[in-house]
Write an enzyme that holds these catalytic residues in place. Structure first.
Site, PDB file in Angstrom:
ATOM      1  N   LEU A 520       0.832  -1.213   0.000  1.00 34.66           N
ATOM      2  CA  LEU A 520       0.000   0.000   0.000  1.00 34.66           C
ATOM      3  C   LEU A 520       0.857   1.250   0.000  1.00 34.66           C
ATOM      4  O   LEU A 520       0.453   2.298  -0.472  1.00 34.66           O
ATOM      5  CB  LEU A 520      -0.908   0.018   1.231  1.00 34.66           C
ATOM      6  CG  LEU A 520      -2.065  -0.988   1.240  1.00 34.66           C
ATOM      7  CD1 LEU A 520      -2.759  -0.987   2.594  1.00 34.66           C
ATOM      8  CD2 LEU A 520      -3.056  -0.687   0.126  1.00 34.66           C
ATOM      9  N   GLY A 521       2.038   1.099   0.538  1.00 33.47           N
ATOM     10  CA  GLY A 521       2.899   2.278   0.575  1.00 33.47           C
ATOM     11  C   GLY A 521       4.097   2.027   1.453  1.00 33.47           C
ATOM     12  O   GLY A 521       4.218   0.979   2.089  1.00 33.47           O
ATOM     13  N   GLU A 522       4.954   3.012   1.456  1.00 31.31           N
ATOM     14  CA  GLU A 522       6.131   2.876   2.281  1.00 31.31           C
ATOM     15  C   GLU A 522       6.327   4.153   3.067  1.00 31.31           C
ATOM     16  O   GLU A 522       6.403   5.240   2.504  1.00 31.31           O
ATOM     17  CB  GLU A 522       7.362   2.592   1.421  1.00 31.31           C
ATOM     18  CG  GLU A 522       8.606   2.421   2.261  1.00 31.31           C
ATOM     19  CD  GLU A 522       9.742   1.775   1.482  1.00 31.31           C
ATOM     20  OE1 GLU A 522       9.582   1.562   0.264  1.00 31.31           O
ATOM     21  OE2 GLU A 522      10.772   1.505   2.094  1.00 31.31           O
ATOM     22  N   GLY A 523       6.424   3.998   4.355  1.00 27.96           N
ATOM     23  CA  GLY A 523       6.689   5.168   5.193  1.00 27.96           C
ATOM     24  C   GLY A 523       8.128   5.159   5.625  1.00 27.96           C
ATOM     25  O   GLY A 523       8.904   4.282   5.227  1.00 27.96           O
ATOM     26  N   ALA A 524       8.481   6.105   6.404  1.00 28.37           N
ATOM     27  CA  ALA A 524       9.844   6.206   6.885  1.00 28.37           C
ATOM     28  C   ALA A 524      10.193   4.987   7.739  1.00 28.37           C
ATOM     29  O   ALA A 524      11.344   4.567   7.821  1.00 28.37           O
ATOM     30  CB  ALA A 524      10.007   7.481   7.683  1.00 28.37           C
ATOM     31  N   LYS A 527       7.371  -0.774   5.425  1.00 30.55           N
ATOM     32  CA  LYS A 527       6.335  -0.867   4.396  1.00 30.55           C
ATOM     33  C   LYS A 527       4.970  -1.164   5.000  1.00 30.55           C
ATOM     34  O   LYS A 527       4.858  -1.711   6.099  1.00 30.55           O
ATOM     35  CB  LYS A 527       6.699  -1.965   3.389  1.00 30.55           C
ATOM     36  CG  LYS A 527       7.838  -1.516   2.499  1.00 30.55           C
ATOM     37  CD  LYS A 527       8.077  -2.460   1.348  1.00 30.55           C
ATOM     38  CE  LYS A 527       9.146  -1.843   0.420  1.00 30.55           C
ATOM     39  NZ  LYS A 527       9.547  -2.751  -0.635  1.00 30.55           N
ATOM     40  N   LYS A 550       1.362  -3.257   9.024  1.00 31.08           N
ATOM     41  CA  LYS A 550       2.495  -2.345   9.080  1.00 31.08           C
ATOM     42  C   LYS A 550       3.708  -3.137   9.543  1.00 31.08           C
ATOM     43  O   LYS A 550       3.649  -3.823  10.561  1.00 31.08           O
ATOM     44  CB  LYS A 550       2.196  -1.222  10.069  1.00 31.08           C
ATOM     45  CG  LYS A 550       3.256  -0.150  10.092  1.00 31.08           C
ATOM     46  CD  LYS A 550       3.109   0.745  11.286  1.00 31.08           C
ATOM     47  CE  LYS A 550       3.668   0.056  12.521  1.00 31.08           C
ATOM     48  NZ  LYS A 550       3.541   0.894  13.705  1.00 31.08           N
ATOM     49  N   ASP A 657      -4.121  16.360  16.998  1.00 30.57           N
ATOM     50  CA  ASP A 657      -3.981  16.572  15.560  1.00 30.57           C
ATOM     51  C   ASP A 657      -5.219  16.075  14.836  1.00 30.57           C
ATOM     52  O   ASP A 657      -5.137  15.399  13.808  1.00 30.57           O
ATOM     53  CB  ASP A 657      -2.717  15.868  15.043  1.00 30.57           C
ATOM     54  CG  ASP A 657      -2.352  16.327  13.635  1.00 30.57           C
ATOM     55  OD1 ASP A 657      -2.883  17.371  13.183  1.00 30.57           O
ATOM     56  OD2 ASP A 657      -1.543  15.639  12.978  1.00 30.57           O
TER      57      ASP A 657
END
Ligand code: NAG
Ligand code: NAG
Ligand code: NAG
Ligand code: NAG
Ligand code: NAG
Ligand code: NAG
Ligand code: NAG
Ligand code: NAG
Ligand code: NAG
Length: 803
Positions: A520-524, A527, A550, A657
């Site tokens: 789905l994506g890659e964060g810092a 993956k 995650k 937030d």
């Protein structure tokens, strides 16, 4: 005086003094109630025929002060009431003197007894009583019958009666021959109560003018004329000829403005008067403009004179100051010929610092004065801070727009997972109160995404390892180069115990039950995948479930510990409108966390895709025209977020937030709060980068969070108000037309977002209720939820439009 009597036998003055003092000290008992009388705390009663008193009893001063009632009857030696007899009976209300030899009542007898209401002088030996004796009193009952009153001009005023009309009608008087007549029917030829007229009737003049006032009187016998004025500053003279008197005022002084001038005339029959107030016009003078003082509000005090009342205007640093709800001129008081007031400022900030100039003007002229006001240091610019480590001028003002393609990638890939990491981080920080980058106590920020760090867990440990952070005093936060005191957040500390339960059982999922489907994506941190999960305990009827997984790339010992703590916290935060955490898989590297998969991604993207600009937003991708959201659907979304916030508040969890980008949308318009601060890559323009590491969602923050880093359930309520605004604008950025610095200025000065075009008044009122400047004045999260629930109920949602 009675008190001095014991000493009066001595010849020498010195002895008198000494003895008077001795008398005061030793003979006080002699001043107490005479034997002929009984004295209770508030009443004196003297009716002993045998031992008559000759004068009013003289008690101690405090005792006389307490007396409200005096009753004297059948006293054969009592014959007069003199000037000072009743001086100390200040609270006297009722006075009865009856069946005595009372022959004389002084004109000043009741001078000090202004509370006297009931005066009974029946059956005495009075031949006359001047109107001057009682004219200053507010008497409701005056009884005079049974006295040998003369049919003279001096007694004619009694015809009118004082309070008791029947008494006045019955009152008899004795003519010179001894004939008794009804006073009420008596007319005397040379007895006319005076009348006066004053010219001119009013005076409105410029200071410096001359004016002559004339006063005519008529009446019989010829009345006396008197001018009664305030202490006049203008030079003046009085000339009286016959029944006319003239008052000349020269070079009128502004100090005499509002002075009352009275012409009064009196004779034995009565009195009358006429008066006017001087209205003297003059140009304004500012006599005082002082340094700002901090009271309940901040105040720049001033005193201004001028007639007509001067118009007041302010300039700040040479620019006209616009007054509003938070900055306004207040006149508190008009005294001593001056208007005293404040420029009142509610919670001023560094933006309000500067040179204030007060301009006072009326049609005769103007005046101005200047004062410098300093309310607080610029929190974003403290040259005294030595730690310039984080100061990054290139990113200070305008966060860089991420490249378009990057946005697209993220949108496609889904943000949910990025989101989860933030959530996790937040929880860890909240639980352990570390000096983390997410931490409230943390040195660098509230929310931050360190692009150069590899893992979210790493963030946490890294945060406390950074020399700059661990060295920091826990009560201060470095933002950019500025050290800012942090107001500790009690909610936050309570949240620790609440969310960290010792008996927490974290669900463990076997690796072979997780089948990754696609990235789905890659964060810092690592993956994020879409996966199928089998044999979850929660699953009753299904054997597999789509989940977001995650992974954690790096797993140091510390990172592992943090990972487990996060998992415990997440396990304890369960609600239908909070994204579900299913469990962990720790059999081998990489460590894995498993979350609910939300099909439609983040709410902000969803809103934009279902707004009027949806086609423009499509970024060239093949996107079908989506139906626009209806009012009721918007309310449905808002209501669900509010429900999640009610839950967080009940757990004493402060989000800090809340924004649509941090909420996720599933099927059937199900909305959950699903991110606790990690969408900064995609939505970087929503954050204000302060220094290198800190990113603040200022457009969602209330003034107290911006100024003092104070985050509470109430500041979350403010953010919820902004979320409502986002929803009803189809995902517009709050204050999109303003730069970050302008936004800070707007919010700290008390401006709020405008009503979205499609928004019901009820909903906007709700937003305004969230945007009260004082945190305690804001709506309660439960109230908000109930209101939204009711509004949503009033307009049912048709979900199928969106599928
Ligand atoms: C006057 O009255 C007050 C209140 O009734 C009382 O406390 C006080 O002792 C009285 N003073 C004298 C001197 O009686
Ligand atoms: C005063 O004396 C008259 C007659 O002498 C008597 O009727 C009256 O009651 C007395 N008043 C008081 C208050 O004692
Ligand atoms: C005297 O004063 C008291 C209270 O101030 C009042 O009740 C009473 O009626 C008055 N009049 C007489 C005649 O006592
Ligand atoms: C009443 O007053 C007159 C003077 O006004 C006086 O001559 C007369 O003696 C007085 N009567 C009594 C009984 O005191
Ligand atoms: C005079 O007395 C009456 C009642 O006895 C009261 O209503 C009124 O306010 C009083 N006036 C002043 C000026 O004290
Ligand atoms: C007021 O009177 C004085 C003389 O008494 C004169 O000198 C002055 O000019 C007058 N002022 C005005 C404004 O008329
Ligand atoms: C005041 O008295 C003067 C002279 O006696 C006279 O001319 C004038 O008309 C009187 N004014 C009034 C208002 O009585
Ligand atoms: C008028 O006021 C000024 C300023 O207060 C003072 O110096 C002056 O003595 C006053 N003059 C009179 C006549 O009171
Ligand atoms: C920070 O303060 C210094 C001196 O006080 C000033 O010269 C500088 O312009 C300020 N910078 C900003 C961004 O306000």
């Amino acid at each position: 005086m009675n008190l001095l009597r014991p000493g009066s036998g001595f010849g020498m003055a010195g002895w008198r003094l000494v003895c008077a003092a001795v008398a005061l000290a030793l003979w006080r008992p002699a001043e107490s109630c005479p034997t002929a009388c009984t004295c209770t705390g508030f009443r004196i009663y003297c009716a002993d025929t045998e031992r008559s008193i000759a004068a009013f009893p003289a008690l101690s001063e405090p005792e006389m002060e307490n007396i409200t009632d005096i009753y004297i009857a059948n006293q054969s030696s009592f014959s007069s009431i003199n000037d000072k007899d009743l001086t100390f009976y200040r609270n006297l209300r009722n006075l009865t003197v009856t069946n005595t030899r009372l022959t004389y009542v002084s004109r000043k007898a009741f001078q000090n007894n202004v509370k006297l209401q009931y005066l009974n002088l029946k059956d005495n030996n009075l031949s006359s009583l001047s109107w001057k004796t009682v004219h200053h009193l507010n008497i409701s009952s005056l009884l005079l019958s049974g006295n040998p009153l003369q049919c003279s001009c001096e007694n004619m005023w009694m015809k009118q009666g004082r309070g008791d009309e029947s008494e006045a009608a019955e009152l008899m008087c004795v003519e010179e021959g001894g004939k008794r007549r009804h006073l009420s029917k008596l007319t005397l030829p040379n007895c006319v109560v005076p009348t006066v007229s004053l010219h001119p009737k009013s005076v409105t003049l410029m200071a410096g003018s001359n004016i002559t006032l004339s006063c005519n009187a008529s009446g019989m016998p010829t009345p006396d004329l008197n001018w009664i004025t305030c202490p006049l500053n203008s030079s003046h003279e009085i000339v009286t000829t016959g029944q006319t008197s003239i008052l000349r005022l020269k070079d009128l002084s502004s100090l005499d403005n509002e002075c009352k001038i009275t012409c009064s005339s009196d004779n034995t029959a009565g009195e009358s008067e006429a008066s006017l107030h001087l209205d003297i016009h003059f140009a304004p003078t500012i006599s005082k403009l002082m340094d700002a003082i901090s009271d309940h509000h901040w105040c720049i005090p001033f005193s201004v004179s001028g007639n007509p009342q001067p118009k007041l205007q302010w300039q700040l640093r040479g620019e006209p100051l616009i007054e509003g709800a938070f900055i306004r001129t207040r006149i508190h008081d008009y005294s001593e010929h001056e208007y005293h007031g404040c420029l009142q400022l509610d919670n001023p900030t560094h933006i309000n610092n500067g040179e204030y100039k007060l301009l006072a003007s009326n049609r005769y002229g103007n005046d101005c004065k200047v004062v410098n006001a300093h309310f607080m240091h610029n929190p974003w610019n403290d040259t005294t801070a030595t730690d310039s480590l984080y100061y990054d001028p290139t990113t200070d003002d305008t966060p860089l727009e991420p490249p378009e393609d990057r946005v697209a990638v993220y949108v496609v890939v889904g943000i949910a997972v990025v989101t989860f990491t933030g959530f996790v981080l937040m929880l860890v920080v909240l639980k352990f109160g570390r000096n983390s980058k997410f931490g409230i106590k943390g040195p660098s920020s509230v929310i931050s995404n360190d692009d150069d760090s590899a893992s979210p867990l790493h963030h946490v440990s890294n945060g406390s390892n950074t020399p700059s952070s661990s060295d920091m005093n826990a009560d201060a936060v470095i933002i950019g180069m500025t050290k800012i005191p942090v107001i500790e957040n009690p909610q936050y500390f309570r949240s620790n115990s609440n969310l960290h339960k010792s008996d927490t059982f974290v669900q463990h999922i076997k690796r072979h039950n997780i089948v990754l489907k696609r990235e789905l994506g890659e964060g810092a941190f690592g993956k994020v995948f879409l996966a199928e999960c089998y044999n979850l305990n929660l699953l009753h009827d299904q054997d597999k479930l789509l989940v977001a997984v995650k992974t954690l790339k790096e797993a140091s010992e510390n990172a592992r510990k943090d990972f487990h703590r996060e998992a415990e916290l997440l396990t304890n935060l369960q609600h239908e409108h909070i994204v579900t955490f299913y469990g962990v898989c720790v059999e081998s590297d990489p460590l894995i966390m498993v979350f609910e998969y939300m099909k439609h991604g983040d709410l902000n993207k969803f809103l934009r895709a279902h707004g009027p600009d949806a086609v423009l937003m499509a970024d060239g991708q093949v996107q079908q025209q989506q139906a626009e959201l209806t009012q009721s659907q918007m309310l449905h979304i808002a209501q669900q977020i509010a429900a999640g916030m009610v839950y967080l508040a009940s757990q004493h969890f402060v989000h800090r937030d809340l924004a649509t980008r941090n909420c996720l949308v599933g099927e059937n318009l199900l909305v959950k709060i699903g991110d606790f601060g990690m969408s900064r890559d995609v939505y970087s323009t929503d954050y204000y980068r302060v220094g290198g590491h800190t990113m603040l969602p200022i457009r969602w923050m209330p003034p107290e969070s911006i100024m003092y880093r104070k985050f509470t359930t109430e500041s979350d309520v403010w953010s919820l108000g902004v979320v409502l605004w986002e929803i009803f604008t189809y995902g517009k950025q709050p204050w999109y037309q303003l730069s970050n610095n302008e936004v800070i200025e707007c919010i700290t000065q008390g401006r709020v977002l405008q009503r979205p075009r499609t928004c019901l008044k009820e909903v906007y009122d709700l937003m305004l209720g969230c945007w009260q400047r004082e945190p305690h004045s804001r709506l309660n999260i439960r109230e908000i939820h109930n209101l939204l629930l009711n509004l949503a109920k009033a307009s049912p949602v048709y979900l199928d439009i969106l599928g």
